[in-house]
Scaffold this active site. Sequence first.
Site, PDB file in Angstrom:
ATOM      1  CD  GLN A   1      61.551  44.511  97.897  1.00  0.00           C
ATOM      2  OE1 GLN A   1      61.953  45.486  97.297  1.00  0.00           O
ATOM      3  NE2 GLN A   1      60.699  44.616  98.910  1.00  0.00           N
TER       4      GLN A   1
ATOM      5  N   GLY B   1      49.071  47.705 104.444  1.00  0.00           N
ATOM      6  CA  GLY B   1      49.972  46.587 104.132  1.00  0.00           C
ATOM      7  C   GLY B   1      51.231  46.634 104.988  1.00  0.00           C
ATOM      8  CG  HIS B   2      54.090  49.819 104.613  1.00  0.00           C
ATOM      9  ND1 HIS B   2      53.476  50.754 103.816  1.00  0.00           N
ATOM     10  CD2 HIS B   2      55.206  49.427 103.944  1.00  0.00           C
ATOM     11  CE1 HIS B   2      54.201  50.941 102.716  1.00  0.00           C
ATOM     12  NE2 HIS B   2      55.244  50.137 102.767  1.00  0.00           N
TER      13      HIS B   2
ATOM     14  N   GLY C   1      58.549  54.190 103.528  1.00  0.00           N
ATOM     15  CA  GLY C   1      57.594  55.153 104.070  1.00  0.00           C
ATOM     16  C   GLY C   1      56.329  55.245 103.251  1.00  0.00           C
ATOM     17  CG  ASN C   2      53.054  57.331 100.832  1.00  0.00           C
ATOM     18  OD1 ASN C   2      52.478  56.838  99.878  1.00  0.00           O
ATOM     19  ND2 ASN C   2      52.556  58.378 101.457  1.00  0.00           N
ATOM     20  CG  LEU C   3      54.634  53.690 106.809  1.00  0.00           C
ATOM     21  CD1 LEU C   3      54.831  53.467 108.306  1.00  0.00           C
ATOM     22  CD2 LEU C   3      55.493  52.726 106.010  1.00  0.00           C
TER      23      LEU C   3
END
Length: 284
Positions: free
Chosen positions: A153, A36-37, A31-33
């Site tokens: 990641q 980039g998301h 969240g806290n988009l």
Amino acid sequence: MHTLHTIAEVRQQVRDWRQAGLTVGFVPTMGNLHAGHISLISEARRHADRVVASIFVNPTQFGPSEDFDSYPRTLATDSEQLSAAHCDLLFAPSVDEMYPEKNRTWVDVDDLGDHLCGASRPGHFRGVSTVVSKLFNIVLPDIACFGEKDFQQLAIIRRMAQDLFFPVRIIGVATAREANGLAMSSRNGYLSETQKQQAGAIWATLSALKTAISRGERDYPALVQQGTEKLSQAGFSVDYLTISNADTLAPAALPDSRLVIAVAARLGTTRLIDNVTLSIARDQ
Ligand code: PAF
């Protein structure tokens, strides 16, 4: 866009899509988009008929002194952004839904987690791999998109999907950047405007190191020292700056041809990460 909070509801929706012959793309997030998301959602749309995003601040990937409690939770504005980006389904589970009992089964990818962020965040990638495995088993996506900003990641998730035969194609998406090169990140919200300007030094340093290596410089320890000094002068406390083998993430040796220059550095209390990759000819 539908928002669902339970595993059973998501499974039912995905089953319906599959019965209709539709493919499913997946973008896991905390969240806290930011833009980039949204670029991950757009990329998923290019590869699949339906797109699922998840928002779950995963407790098992935060260390005891990290920002789990204060991590920004902005579900209402995140939903608006996902909807505007034509996401089809938002999965926003509770911690109890994802971890109904004390978790006893963990996914740990050997070696790749030992370097870079893994060295200073013990258990972090075990938490990431475990929650992404859970999410893959819930959403059963055909493809899943992850940002290249989190290079380690992405490498770990790729390897996990390969080793555990998850029937999903992992797609890496280029890092979205501010005008001064600062990689977009939810944690940028912790920075003041002045710090955001200062933080452009990360991209400038990575770009300078990439240029030096592309021009034939091969004294990697000296380059790392130069880059670290540059970042320290710009006000950063450097956690690590490495020139690494892009496949193993171990420090680069001279014959390595695929490299990643990766950094984690703190500005005040905010830890920022970034990286740049490059390929060099073996005989250079
Ligand atoms: O990159 C993130 O936001 C998280 O690590 C992820 C992949 C959603 C797992 O919690």
